[in-house]
Design a protein around this motif. Structure first.
Motif, PDB file in Angstrom:
ATOM      1  N   VAL A   4      11.129 -10.902   0.795  1.00 53.45           N
ATOM      2  CA  VAL A   4       9.662 -11.322   0.353  1.00 53.45           C
ATOM      3  C   VAL A   4       9.520 -12.762   0.266  1.00 53.45           C
ATOM      4  O   VAL A   4      10.113 -13.344  -0.762  1.00 53.45           O
ATOM      5  N   ARG A   5       8.461 -13.293   0.712  1.00 50.80           N
ATOM      6  CA  ARG A   5       8.001 -14.411   0.278  1.00 50.80           C
ATOM      7  C   ARG A   5       6.740 -14.717  -0.145  1.00 50.80           C
ATOM      8  O   ARG A   5       6.266 -15.752  -0.899  1.00 50.80           O
ATOM      9  N   ALA A   6       5.879 -13.577  -0.356  1.00 40.88           N
ATOM     10  CA  ALA A   6       4.604 -13.448  -1.280  1.00 40.88           C
ATOM     11  C   ALA A   6       4.497 -12.327  -1.758  1.00 40.88           C
ATOM     12  O   ALA A   6       4.859 -11.091  -1.297  1.00 40.88           O
ATOM     13  N   VAL A   7       3.686 -12.214  -2.671  1.00 38.79           N
ATOM     14  CA  VAL A   7       3.283 -10.942  -3.492  1.00 38.79           C
ATOM     15  C   VAL A   7       1.736 -10.813  -3.797  1.00 38.79           C
ATOM     16  O   VAL A   7       1.239 -11.925  -4.277  1.00 38.79           O
ATOM     17  N   LEU A   8       1.286  -9.775  -3.339  1.00 37.48           N
ATOM     18  CA  LEU A   8       0.014  -9.441  -3.306  1.00 37.48           C
ATOM     19  C   LEU A   8      -0.352  -8.359  -4.351  1.00 37.48           C
ATOM     20  O   LEU A   8      -0.094  -7.266  -4.244  1.00 37.48           O
ATOM     21  N   PHE A   9      -0.995  -8.676  -5.443  1.00 34.94           N
ATOM     22  CA  PHE A   9      -1.215  -7.868  -6.345  1.00 34.94           C
ATOM     23  C   PHE A   9      -2.694  -7.273  -6.612  1.00 34.94           C
ATOM     24  O   PHE A   9      -3.666  -7.893  -6.527  1.00 34.94           O
ATOM     25  N   ASP A  10      -2.740  -6.103  -6.821  1.00 36.39           N
ATOM     26  CA  ASP A  10      -3.935  -5.492  -7.229  1.00 36.39           C
ATOM     27  C   ASP A  10      -4.195  -5.865  -8.503  1.00 36.39           C
ATOM     28  O   ASP A  10      -3.331  -6.527  -9.259  1.00 36.39           O
ATOM     29  N   LYS A  11      -5.596  -5.752  -8.933  1.00 32.12           N
ATOM     30  CA  LYS A  11      -6.004  -6.459 -10.224  1.00 32.12           C
ATOM     31  C   LYS A  11      -5.832  -5.273 -11.398  1.00 32.12           C
ATOM     32  O   LYS A  11      -5.035  -5.317 -12.122  1.00 32.12           O
ATOM     33  N   ASP A  12      -6.973  -4.294 -11.560  1.00 33.25           N
ATOM     34  CA  ASP A  12      -7.014  -3.328 -12.431  1.00 33.25           C
ATOM     35  C   ASP A  12      -6.042  -2.170 -12.465  1.00 33.25           C
ATOM     36  O   ASP A  12      -6.100  -1.606 -11.253  1.00 33.25           O
ATOM     37  N   GLY A  13      -5.308  -1.988 -13.356  1.00 27.27           N
ATOM     38  CA  GLY A  13      -4.151  -0.992 -13.466  1.00 27.27           C
ATOM     39  C   GLY A  13      -2.943  -1.554 -12.912  1.00 27.27           C
ATOM     40  O   GLY A  13      -1.827  -0.971 -13.239  1.00 27.27           O
ATOM     41  N   THR A  14      -2.886  -2.805 -12.490  1.00 27.28           N
ATOM     42  CA  THR A  14      -1.706  -3.589 -12.116  1.00 27.28           C
ATOM     43  C   THR A  14      -1.706  -4.654 -13.051  1.00 27.28           C
ATOM     44  O   THR A  14      -0.571  -4.784 -13.696  1.00 27.28           O
ATOM     45  N   VAL A 167      -4.509  -7.549   3.225  1.00 26.33           N
ATOM     46  CA  VAL A 167      -3.051  -8.251   3.220  1.00 26.33           C
ATOM     47  C   VAL A 167      -3.065  -9.246   4.509  1.00 26.33           C
ATOM     48  O   VAL A 167      -2.293 -10.284   4.463  1.00 26.33           O
ATOM     49  N   GLU A 168      -3.756  -8.836   5.503  1.00 27.34           N
ATOM     50  CA  GLU A 168      -3.626  -9.738   6.856  1.00 27.34           C
ATOM     51  C   GLU A 168      -4.295 -11.108   6.505  1.00 27.34           C
ATOM     52  O   GLU A 168      -3.769 -12.120   6.964  1.00 27.34           O
ATOM     53  N   ALA A 169      -5.396 -11.082   5.703  1.00 27.12           N
ATOM     54  CA  ALA A 169      -5.966 -12.523   5.284  1.00 27.12           C
ATOM     55  C   ALA A 169      -5.121 -13.148   4.355  1.00 27.12           C
ATOM     56  O   ALA A 169      -4.839 -14.427   4.711  1.00 27.12           O
ATOM     57  N   GLY A 175       0.283 -18.561   5.856  1.00 23.79           N
ATOM     58  CA  GLY A 175       0.999 -19.015   7.121  1.00 23.79           C
ATOM     59  C   GLY A 175       2.388 -18.195   7.156  1.00 23.79           C
ATOM     60  O   GLY A 175       3.280 -18.773   7.513  1.00 23.79           O
ATOM     61  N   ILE A 176       2.251 -16.876   6.754  1.00 26.12           N
ATOM     62  CA  ILE A 176       3.616 -16.046   6.832  1.00 26.12           C
ATOM     63  C   ILE A 176       3.149 -14.666   7.637  1.00 26.12           C
ATOM     64  O   ILE A 176       2.192 -14.448   7.677  1.00 26.12           O
ATOM     65  N   GLY A 198       0.855  -3.840   7.254  1.00 30.99           N
ATOM     66  CA  GLY A 198       2.077  -4.483   7.712  1.00 30.99           C
ATOM     67  C   GLY A 198       2.860  -4.959   6.841  1.00 30.99           C
ATOM     68  O   GLY A 198       3.616  -5.737   6.946  1.00 30.99           O
ATOM     69  N   ALA A 199       2.470  -4.816   5.325  1.00 30.54           N
ATOM     70  CA  ALA A 199       3.419  -5.408   4.389  1.00 30.54           C
ATOM     71  C   ALA A 199       4.811  -4.797   4.400  1.00 30.54           C
ATOM     72  O   ALA A 199       5.090  -3.647   4.666  1.00 30.54           O
ATOM     73  N   GLY A 200       5.723  -5.889   4.005  1.00 24.41           N
ATOM     74  CA  GLY A 200       7.151  -5.285   4.157  1.00 24.41           C
ATOM     75  C   GLY A 200       7.385  -4.552   3.102  1.00 24.41           C
ATOM     76  O   GLY A 200       8.270  -3.665   3.179  1.00 24.41           O
ATOM     77  N   ARG A 201       6.860  -4.522   1.662  1.00 27.28           N
ATOM     78  CA  ARG A 201       7.160  -3.694   0.702  1.00 27.28           C
ATOM     79  C   ARG A 201       5.841  -3.171   0.027  1.00 27.28           C
ATOM     80  O   ARG A 201       4.788  -3.890   0.032  1.00 27.28           O
ATOM     81  N   ALA A 202       5.938  -1.902  -0.485  1.00 26.38           N
ATOM     82  CA  ALA A 202       4.926  -1.495  -1.277  1.00 26.38           C
ATOM     83  C   ALA A 202       5.463  -0.926  -2.544  1.00 26.38           C
ATOM     84  O   ALA A 202       6.237   0.003  -2.643  1.00 26.38           O
TER      85      ALA A 202
END
Length: 234
Positions: A4-14, A167-169, A175-176, A198-202
């Motif tokens: 894992v090189r990056a983390v994308l968070f939801d906002k509300d509830g997370t 996720v794609e954006a 650049g990953i 296509g995220a590596g982890r959910a």
């Protein structure tokens, strides 16, 4: 999860406790939209996901997972005011922005938490079904905006959940590969977005609308109590 090189968070509830942040203002917004009629306010809340017995919102329901524009259109339709969705949206957005300026409840100290993750070399982003302005307002309120590399709302132009465009954006801008991203969220739409993009982890969290079983059933790799536990699973 060493890849894992990056983390994308939801906002509300997370990042923010869903019920402590949005419960009171959602009830207040419904009453305003219903012109002060509590019966009609309850009708639109129930029609958009509220369980009248528990007061909680169904996972995947419009209030739990939809954009403010989607909720505004639904409320307009439920009230038979189909052509007033734009005005209802403006009323809601004003109230919700004020809530994020004054009273959103973060799960923990966001700048400290984000700084620890950045120290590990991780890129960080937020993908929300709130507006981009709403996300920026919330991050500014808690001094967390400069800790983030990417902030995306339903109106940013990368599509909406459960599609994978956000996720794609994020992957393109960082650049990953999408497979190097871990998505963290509280709803089935977040987990489905991770898979679609296509995220590596959910990774599911329990500070929002969904029970553990619902997040695992829709494909979460793991479910943790809150983002406070995230560092132990990365």
């Amino acid at each position: 999860m060493s890849n894992v090189r990056a983390v994308l968070f939801d906002k509300d509830g997370t990042l923010f406790d869903f019920y402590r942040t949005w419960g009171p203002v959602t009830e207040a917004a419904a009453l305003v939209v219903a012109h002060g009629d509590p019966i009609r306010a309850e009708i639109i809340l129930t029609g958009s996901g509220k369980d009248p017995k528990t007061g909680r919102y169904r996972p995947g329901s419009p209030i739990a997972s939809g954009s403010n524009q989607e909720i505004a259109q639904l409320w307009a339709d439920l009230l038979g005011r189909h052509d007033e969705a734009g005005e209802i949206y403006r009323q809601m957005e004003s109230m919700f922005l004020e809530r994020q300026r004054q009273g959103a409840v973060p799960v923990l100290d966001l700048p400290v938490f984000f700084s620890r993750l950045r120290h590990r070399g991780l890129k960080l982003g937020v993908a929300t079904m709130d507006s981009e302005l709403g996300a920026l307002t919330a991050m500014d309120r808690y001094g967390a905006r400069d800790c983030l590399d990417f902030i995306c709302g339903f109106d940013t132009g990368h599509g909406v959940k459960p599609g994978g465009g956000m996720v794609e954006a994020f992957a393109r801008e960082m650049g990953i590969a999408t497979g190097a991203i871990a998505v963290v969220g509280d709803s089935p739409h977040d987990i489905e977005m991770a898979r679609a993009g296509g995220a590596g982890r959910a990774i599911g969290v329990l500070t929002g609308v969904s029970p553990r079983e619902a997040l695992l059933e829709c494909g979460a790799d793991i479910v943790i109590d809150s983002i406070a536990d995230l560092e132990t699973v990365l």
